[in-house]
Design a protein around this motif. Structure first.
Motif, PDB file in Angstrom:
ATOM      1  N   LEU A 277      -4.254  -1.780  -1.007  1.00 22.10           N
ATOM      2  CA  LEU A 277      -4.171  -1.910   0.448  1.00 22.10           C
ATOM      3  C   LEU A 277      -5.511  -1.607   1.101  1.00 22.10           C
ATOM      4  CD1 LEU A 277      -0.666  -0.343   1.132  1.00 22.10           C
ATOM      5  CD2 LEU A 277      -1.307  -2.761   1.279  1.00 22.10           C
ATOM      6  N   TRP A 278      -6.192  -0.579   0.607  1.00 24.24           N
ATOM      7  CA  TRP A 278      -7.506  -0.254   1.151  1.00 24.24           C
ATOM      8  C   TRP A 278      -8.441  -1.455   0.996  1.00 24.24           C
ATOM      9  CZ3 TRP A 278     -12.324  -0.215  -1.120  1.00 24.24           C
ATOM     10  CH2 TRP A 278     -13.353   0.287  -0.317  1.00 24.24           C
ATOM     11  N   SER A 279      -8.441  -2.032  -0.187  1.00 25.73           N
ATOM     12  CA  SER A 279      -9.315  -3.178  -0.447  1.00 25.73           C
ATOM     13  C   SER A 279      -8.942  -4.368   0.441  1.00 25.73           C
ATOM     14  CB  SER A 279      -9.221  -3.566  -1.920  1.00 25.73           C
ATOM     15  OG  SER A 279     -10.007  -4.691  -2.186  1.00 25.73           O
ATOM     16  N   GLN A 280      -7.662  -4.594   0.596  1.00 23.19           N
ATOM     17  CA  GLN A 280      -7.190  -5.732   1.370  1.00 23.19           C
ATOM     18  C   GLN A 280      -7.541  -5.614   2.849  1.00 23.19           C
ATOM     19  OE1 GLN A 280      -3.045  -6.505   0.747  1.00 23.19           O
ATOM     20  NE2 GLN A 280      -2.859  -7.809   2.530  1.00 23.19           N
ATOM     21  N   TYR A 281      -7.367  -4.432   3.411  1.00 23.10           N
ATOM     22  CA  TYR A 281      -7.508  -4.291   4.860  1.00 23.10           C
ATOM     23  C   TYR A 281      -8.824  -3.690   5.332  1.00 23.10           C
ATOM     24  CZ  TYR A 281      -2.680  -5.671   5.302  1.00 23.10           C
ATOM     25  OH  TYR A 281      -1.506  -6.380   5.268  1.00 23.10           O
ATOM     26  N   SER A 282      -9.607  -3.131   4.455  1.00 20.77           N
ATOM     27  CA  SER A 282     -10.838  -2.493   4.920  1.00 20.77           C
ATOM     28  C   SER A 282     -12.064  -3.379   4.741  1.00 20.77           C
ATOM     29  CB  SER A 282     -11.059  -1.172   4.186  1.00 20.77           C
ATOM     30  OG  SER A 282     -11.359  -1.415   2.826  1.00 20.77           O
ATOM     31  N   GLN A 283     -11.877  -4.571   4.241  1.00 25.25           N
ATOM     32  CA  GLN A 283     -13.012  -5.477   4.075  1.00 25.25           C
ATOM     33  C   GLN A 283     -13.567  -5.859   5.442  1.00 25.25           C
ATOM     34  OE1 GLN A 283     -14.148  -6.118   0.990  1.00 25.25           O
ATOM     35  NE2 GLN A 283     -12.513  -4.767   0.308  1.00 25.25           N
TER      36      GLN A 283
END
Length: 121
Positions: A74-80
Motif C-alpha cells: 500500500l505504501w508503494s502504491q499510494y506514496s509514489q
C-alpha cells in the motif's frame, strides 16, 4: 526489464499542479481506507488471541506479514510521486466513491473516466 502492471497501456498526461494536489489528497484517502481494512484484520487476530484461538506467536506472525506485505504494498502504491493510476484504480475498485470526487478537478475526473473506459472493455 520493468514489470508491467496493466495489460492495456494507460496514457499519461501532464497534469496541472491543482490536479496533482487533488490526486495526492484522493490517494491519501484511499490509502487510509485500505490500511484500515487490513489493520482491522490484525484486530480480529488479537480478538482471536484473547479468545484462545490463536497463540501470541500466530498473532506476531500476522503482524510481521502485515508489515512486510500489504503495508509495504500500500505504501508503494499510494506514496509514489505519480499517483494518478493508483487513484484511478482505487475509484475503479470502489475504494474511492463518487462522493469522494465531489471536489475533484476536471482533469482528475477525466483521467478516471478514461481509465474506466479502458478497463471496461
Amino acid at each position: 526489464m520493468a514489470k508491467r502492471r496493466w495489460a492495456v497501456p494507460f496514457p499519461r498526461f501532464d497534469h496541472s499542479p491543482t490536479d496533482q494536489k487533488c490526486r495526492r489528497k484522493l490517494a491519501a484517502i484511499a490509502w487510509d481506507r485500505e490500511s484500515r481494512v487490513e489493520i482491522h484484520k490484525l484486530a480480529d487476530a488479537i480478538a482471536e488471541l484473547d479468545a484462545g484461538v490463536l497463540s501470541p506467536h500466530d498473532v506476531n506472525d500476522r503482524i510481521h506479514n502485515f508489515h512486510n506485505g500489504v503495508s509495504r504494498e500500500l505504501w508503494s502504491q499510494y506514496s509514489q510521486s505519480d499517483s494518478d493510476v493508483a487513484v484511478y484504480r482505487a475509484h475503479y475498485d470502489g475504494v474511492l466513491t463518487d462522493d469522494d470526487l465531489t471536489n475533484a478537478t476536471e482533469g482528475v475526473r477525466d483521467g478516471i473516466r478514461q481509465f474506466e473506459d479502458i478497463f471496461a472493455n
